[in-house]
Design an enzyme around this catalytic site. Sequence first.
Site, mmCIF file in Angstrom:
data_model
loop_
_atom_site.group_PDB
_atom_site.id
_atom_site.type_symbol
_atom_site.label_atom_id
_atom_site.label_comp_id
_atom_site.label_asym_id
_atom_site.label_seq_id
_atom_site.Cartn_x
_atom_site.Cartn_y
_atom_site.Cartn_z
ATOM 1 C CE LYS A 9 3.429 0.686 9.998
ATOM 2 N NZ LYS A 9 2.073 0.864 9.467
ATOM 3 C CD GLU B 245 -0.196 -1.715 9.001
ATOM 4 O OE1 GLU B 245 0.382 -1.272 10.019
ATOM 5 O OE2 GLU B 245 0.288 -1.625 7.860
ATOM 6 C CG ASP C 273 -1.609 2.233 8.506
ATOM 7 O OD1 ASP C 273 -2.352 3.102 7.981
ATOM 8 O OD2 ASP C 273 -0.584 1.800 7.957
ATOM 9 C CB SER D 203 -0.940 -0.023 1.198
ATOM 10 O OG SER D 203 -0.257 0.187 2.404
HETATM 11 P P1 PGA Z 1 3.088 -1.373 3.019
HETATM 12 O O1 PGA Z 1 2.145 -1.124 4.258
HETATM 13 O O2 PGA Z 1 4.423 -1.796 3.488
HETATM 14 O O3 PGA Z 1 2.344 -2.415 2.243
HETATM 15 O O4 PGA Z 1 3.141 -0.050 2.270
HETATM 16 C C1 PGA Z 1 2.603 -0.614 5.470
HETATM 17 C C2 PGA Z 1 1.883 0.631 5.883
HETATM 18 O O5 PGA Z 1 0.958 1.123 5.188
HETATM 19 O O6 PGA Z 1 2.217 1.182 6.921
HETATM 20 ZN ZN ZN Z 2 0.802 2.921 6.716
#
Ligand code: PGA
Ligand code: ZN
Length: 430
Positions: free
Chosen positions: A390, A167, A246, A44
Amino acid sequence: MGELEIERVRALQVLDSRGYPTVRVWIQGTDGHVCAATAPSGASTGAHEAVELRDGGPAYSGKGVTAAVAGVTGEIADLLTSRPWSSLADADRALIALDGTPGKARLGGNATVAVSMALARAFASRAGAPLHAWIAEVLGQQPRLPVPHFNVLNGGQHAANPLDFQEFMVAPLGAPDYPEALRWGAEVYHALGASLKRKGLAGGLGDEGGFAPQIARPEEALELIMGAIADTGLAAGRDGVAIALDPAANSFHDGTAYRVAGSTLTSEQMTDYYARLIGDYPIWSLEDPLAEDDAPGWAALTEALRDRVQVVGDDVFVTDAERVREAIRTRSATAVLIKPNQAGTVTETLETLTAAARGGFGAMVSHRSGETEDTFVADLAVGAGCGQLKSGAPARGERTAKYNRLLEIAADNPGLPYGLPRLTEGRDHA
Ligand code: PGA
Ligand code: ZN
């Protein structure tokens, strides 16, 4: 101290935790010492992140990184072995200039970040310091062990369930030290797993190792987590185990509205919704609550909620110092998520941490959903002294590698404080 002289640069295409290729780099100094690093990869992503160089074509669904690897062993190796380097910033600047594009699109942010992480390790090793201590020294920060944010329940683009928020994390803010925080996180994770099984909701896991039950409403996820915390006998809230979200709102914003669990909401309605969730559950931190292009929404949400929660920008800041300074000026968040591969070099990542610290902004260091065995972000979180990391669930090797690295650092440095630091705004101007 002498300069860093590089003898040899090696790179390979290896696999990340999702089974897709990524770049691993080894840098050998003229002293014979070898330092390695491996690039993570997000799912994302923010629109302004450093660009990954991917091969396209049939192999690995187009996600091969053989061109990125060739750039490291070719052009980048030629550059790095051409002269000695006085500092990491010196080497990173040359790397950025060699690429020559704003998003590191030519050589690939996946190539540059792996090289830069290996270089940081080479400079630390030359200084005879552990990576976290070297980073603290470069930043002029007091190191501390971060509050681990365990992503125990997954949705959004990280899971195959109907849950729109990405999340749901548990954060042992009230733990007395890091080892205890890790135990609390693991116990809540296991209690949650057991309760999902009892309720017939056990399914798969998300990309970051959290459970991915077939539920759609954020409230259901929060109830399940509250139940799991209660099952462990730990206290819920800032004195015990708090919750961090998140939602990664980019992924459910369709350009005009937010679509969550069947409702279509404006940015004001989203803010009211978050206000209700914060009232009903011990949520202490809220990341990417709105989409990255919803600037007026971010300022209004921050104004409304900043006394009640930390408001963290991830996709909206993409670990960029200038974007963080702008947000500090416009009061449109209260903290920044720090992902080295969004910036593409460690030097730029450290600049963003400095911008945040100077403006009284919080910072949370982060892994990516596509991870590797590399533990760089654990040392980065300690060295930055920001008090927050995190790294997914307290399960699966690529996630526990970071949490276990923190155990090592804690054991080797008994005096290191644990937890959130007090933020001091405008230190520069004092
Ligand atoms: P990503 O997600 O590593 O898939 O970008 C982590 C986040 O959005 O914090
Ligand atoms: Zn994020």
